[in-house]
Structures are given as structure tokens and as C-alpha cells.
Design a protein around this motif. Sequence first.
Motif, short mmCIF file in Angstrom:
data_model
loop_
_atom_site.label_atom_id
_atom_site.label_comp_id
_atom_site.label_asym_id
_atom_site.label_seq_id
_atom_site.Cartn_x
_atom_site.Cartn_y
_atom_site.Cartn_z
N VAL A 116 0.85 -1.19 0.00
CA VAL A 116 0.00 0.00 0.00
C VAL A 116 0.88 1.24 0.00
O VAL A 116 1.89 1.30 0.72
N HIS A 146 -6.32 -4.74 -9.43
CA HIS A 146 -5.46 -4.06 -8.46
C HIS A 146 -5.89 -2.61 -8.33
O HIS A 146 -5.77 -1.83 -9.28
N ASP A 147 -6.38 -2.23 -7.14
CA ASP A 147 -6.81 -0.85 -6.91
C ASP A 147 -5.59 0.06 -6.86
O ASP A 147 -4.61 -0.23 -6.16
N LYS A 176 -8.79 7.71 -8.86
CA LYS A 176 -8.69 6.50 -8.04
C LYS A 176 -9.45 5.38 -8.73
O LYS A 176 -10.63 5.52 -9.05
N ASP A 218 -11.00 1.74 -8.53
CA ASP A 218 -11.50 0.67 -7.66
C ASP A 218 -12.13 -0.39 -8.55
O ASP A 218 -13.18 -0.18 -9.14
N VAL A 230 -3.23 1.49 -3.97
CA VAL A 230 -4.23 1.79 -2.95
C VAL A 230 -4.39 0.60 -2.01
O VAL A 230 -4.88 0.73 -0.89
N GLU A 231 -3.95 -0.56 -2.47
CA GLU A 231 -3.99 -1.78 -1.67
C GLU A 231 -2.72 -2.58 -1.98
O GLU A 231 -2.04 -2.32 -2.97
N ALA A 232 -2.40 -3.54 -1.16
CA ALA A 232 -1.27 -4.42 -1.45
C ALA A 232 -1.68 -5.40 -2.54
O ALA A 232 -2.79 -5.91 -2.55
N PHE A 233 -0.79 -5.62 -3.50
CA PHE A 233 -1.07 -6.56 -4.58
C PHE A 233 0.22 -7.04 -5.20
O PHE A 233 1.30 -6.57 -4.88
#
Length: 190
Positions: A40, A76-77, A114, A116, A169-172
Motif C-alpha cells: 500500500v 489491483h486498486d 482513483k 476501484d 491503494v492496496e497491497a497486490f
Amino acid sequence: MSELTITHNGVAQTAKAGSNLKKGVIKRITPTVLAGNTAVDDTVFATIEIPNAVREKGGVSVIHAITLLSYDGEGHDLSLIFMGENLSLGNAGDAFDIGSKSNSKSGKILGAVKIDWTDAQVNAKSSATDTLIFTTSGFTGVGADRNMFPLMIQAEPDSTSIFMTGIAVEAFDFAAVDDLEILLHIEYLD
């Protein structure tokens, strides 16, 4: 192509030859992402140039939609930041740090989006591939902070390029360095 002049009731009107100028473009960008874990707030890909994002130097365009293709089959966000100047914000996998206020200003930030994946995702599966397709063009999410289009962009007076980077925005994790493709649906305004 030549001009055509028509005279009717003593009044001459000339039809001008058509223009071959494009009214817009879909820019296909395959940034180099990290094959492996991205945390993140890490940089998803190094700042990249988007040449001819506007038609003439210092010109203005509108991004009407963005399509992301994820070739590893996972959504992936991330956030995309658009800038007028080439401001290096790290390589893929580096901690994102825009630095000081003066550094932030020097990038001439134009806007951000962003992404999502739960908002507008299509899964195109076959026996040989697993591709996720995400397209946004307007407000599609429940959060008021994302997916607002159109996004107006302007190049600097001596350029037709803008620049873009991505933030997780997130872990991926991507499976390969070329598993992300970004399509910018751009309309030229001048």
C-alpha cells in the motif's frame, strides 16, 4: 482535395476541404510494474511520458475514460496521477514520496483518478488467458472520491506531452512486469 464553389442566386459559397486532424486518440500505455509484491502506498510504475496527449504545444485535452487491462487476472486498486512536468516519484515498488511542497509544485499536478476494480470490472476468461478489463467514464463508484470524468489536461507551453504515475491503494502482486496496460480515451480540444 480541392475547394468547391457554388453560386446560387448570385451568391457564391465555398466549401472548404476537409481536415485530416484527429479529434482524439486512445493512448495505449504498458508501464513496467513490479513482478511481485507491491505494498500500500508504493509506486506502481515510474513516471512515464504520454506523448501527444494534446495536439499542439501547451494545448488542452480531455480524458473522457480510462480502461485498465490486467493480464494477470487480478484487479489491483490504484490511483493514477497526471502531471504537466516529468517529476520522478520512484520506481515500481518504491515507497511513494512526492517530497517537499516545492517538489510537488514542480510536477505541475493536473489531476488524479482513483481506480476501484469493484466498480466496473469485466472478466474475459478463456483456457489460455485470464484478463480483467476495467473501464470508467464518469462517476461509477459509491465513493465520491473516485472516477470523476471528464478530466481536463494541459501540456506545458513547450510540449505536447503530459506525465503519469501510479500509486497502490492496496497491497497486490503482478505476475509479470508487463501485466498492466492503460488506455486513455483522449479528446483534443484545440
